[in-house]
Design an enzyme around this catalytic site. Structure first.
Site, PDB file in Angstrom:
ATOM      1  N   ARG A 149      33.955  48.476  29.635  1.00 23.26           N
ATOM      2  CA  ARG A 149      34.953  48.792  30.652  1.00 23.26           C
ATOM      3  C   ARG A 149      35.967  47.653  30.786  1.00 23.26           C
ATOM      4  O   ARG A 149      37.079  47.744  30.281  1.00 23.26           O
ATOM      5  CB  ARG A 149      34.259  49.096  32.002  1.00 23.26           C
ATOM      6  CG  ARG A 149      35.081  49.965  32.945  1.00 23.26           C
ATOM      7  CD  ARG A 149      36.242  49.264  33.584  1.00 23.26           C
ATOM      8  NE  ARG A 149      35.836  48.080  34.345  1.00 23.26           N
ATOM      9  CZ  ARG A 149      36.699  47.174  34.815  1.00 23.26           C
ATOM     10  NH1 ARG A 149      37.992  47.311  34.611  1.00 23.26           N
ATOM     11  NH2 ARG A 149      36.260  46.122  35.484  1.00 23.26           N
ATOM     12  N   CYS A 179      43.812  39.566  29.915  1.00 22.67           N
ATOM     13  CA  CYS A 179      44.234  39.639  31.295  1.00 22.67           C
ATOM     14  C   CYS A 179      45.701  40.025  31.266  1.00 22.67           C
ATOM     15  O   CYS A 179      46.511  39.309  30.687  1.00 22.67           O
ATOM     16  CB  CYS A 179      44.029  38.301  32.000  1.00 22.67           C
ATOM     17  SG  CYS A 179      44.580  38.337  33.701  1.00 22.67           S
TER      18      CYS A 179
HETATM   19 ZN    ZN Z   1      37.272  41.630  35.444  1.00 19.22          ZN
END
Ligand code: ZN
Length: 299
Positions: A13, A239
């Site tokens: 995930r 990120c």
């Molecule tokens: Zn995370």
């Protein structure tokens, strides 16, 4: 018996969600099966977000349907709203992990809702679960150590959300360093503050290694008494707010560090190293985890 540290594998995930390449459903199912064979007992398998917004997370229902239920396995679904909860229940996930952002800046951009609105959603989900049933609910407080939009996040902000989540009756609260800005001393203080506010709720910690403090933060968590940590095979992920950043702390790095010190994790380190290397290659990148590069010791 030595202390057991539970590692929740979040590669399928949190890892895959932040990779450029989207894997087809069969490959995601294959990855989850291999991780479970290597010892993952709780695994963040799917996310019930809108696949138009996050194409990497498409096929959540198909993935859950392909995984035969197993008594000792927990497949966790990430939930951001009531629609996600309904999908999570229908797909028969073993747990729902509901995200509440610590800041409005991140919440509005990431989930289209303020922190308070997300807390209301968590409360509504817990209420519905009490009436209609459904899997256990855990709450993840994201950007709990810093926000790319609102800057510093105070201990008070985190404790206030944690206290409310505990009152709703969540099974576990995760404190998440979503953008990888935490340091080990602050981690310890935040764990102590949340534990004092919610003494009866299990704590989980979630770290990104963006600034190379991930394992130090994991160490601080274990020292502070936390028994549950998230990690991602191969250190998968990135990120979206930090170019070239690595993802979560690598599961194999965490397993190595803990087992070398005598803790038990239940993972097969050799198998995890192999999976980390293969999935990184499949995604067209060098593995972010140190163990995938250097191998274990003693070999
Ligand atoms: Zn995370």
């Amino acid at each position: 018996m030595s202390r057991f540290i539970e590692i929740v594998e979040v590669g399928p995930r949190d890892g895959l969600q932040n990779e450029k390449l989207s894997l087809p459903v069969e490959e995601k199912v294959g990855l989850i099966r291999r991780l479970e064979a290597a010892g993952a007992r709780r695994i963040e398998a799917v996310s019930f977000v809108n696949p138009n917004r996050v194409p990497q997370m498409a096929g959540a229902e198909e993935i859950m349907a392909a995984l035969a239920p197993e008594l000792d396995r927990s497949r966790i679904g990430l939930v951001l709203n009531m629609r996600g909860w309904e999908r999570c229940v229908a797909a028969q996930c073993d747990e729902a992990n509901v995200v509440v952002c610590a800041t409005d800046g991140f919440g509005v951009r990431n989930q289209g809702a303020t922190s308070a609105q997300q807390l209301d959603v968590l409360g509504a989900i817990c209420e519905r679960r009490a009436l209609e049933g459904g899997p256990p609910v855990t709450a993840t407080i994201s950007v709990a150590f810093g926000c790319p939009f609102d800057g510093e996040v105070s201990e008070d902000q985190v404790v206030t959300i944690a206290r409310a989540a505990a009152l709703f009756g969540v099974a576990e609260i995760a404190i998440a360093d979503t953008i990888g800005v935490a340091d080990p001393w602050t981690v310890r203080k935040r764990i102590e503050a949340v534990r004092e506010a919610c003494p009866d709720t299990r704590l989980r910690l979630h770290f990104h290694d963006t600034r190379n403090t991930g394992l130090a933060n994991a160490f601080a968590s274990v020292e502070a008494g936390a028994d549950v940590l998230d990690a991602s095979v191969g250190g998968l992920g990135g990120c979206p707010f930090a170019p070239n950043a690595t993802g979560n702390i690598g599961t194999e790095d965490l397993v190595y560090m803990l087992e070398r010190a005598g803790f038990e994790t239940g993972y097969d380190l050799d198998a995890m190293i192999a999976i980390g290397r293969e999935i990184s290659e499949r995604l067209g990148k060098a593995p972010a985890s140190s163990l995938a590069r250097a191998g274990k010791f003693p070999a």
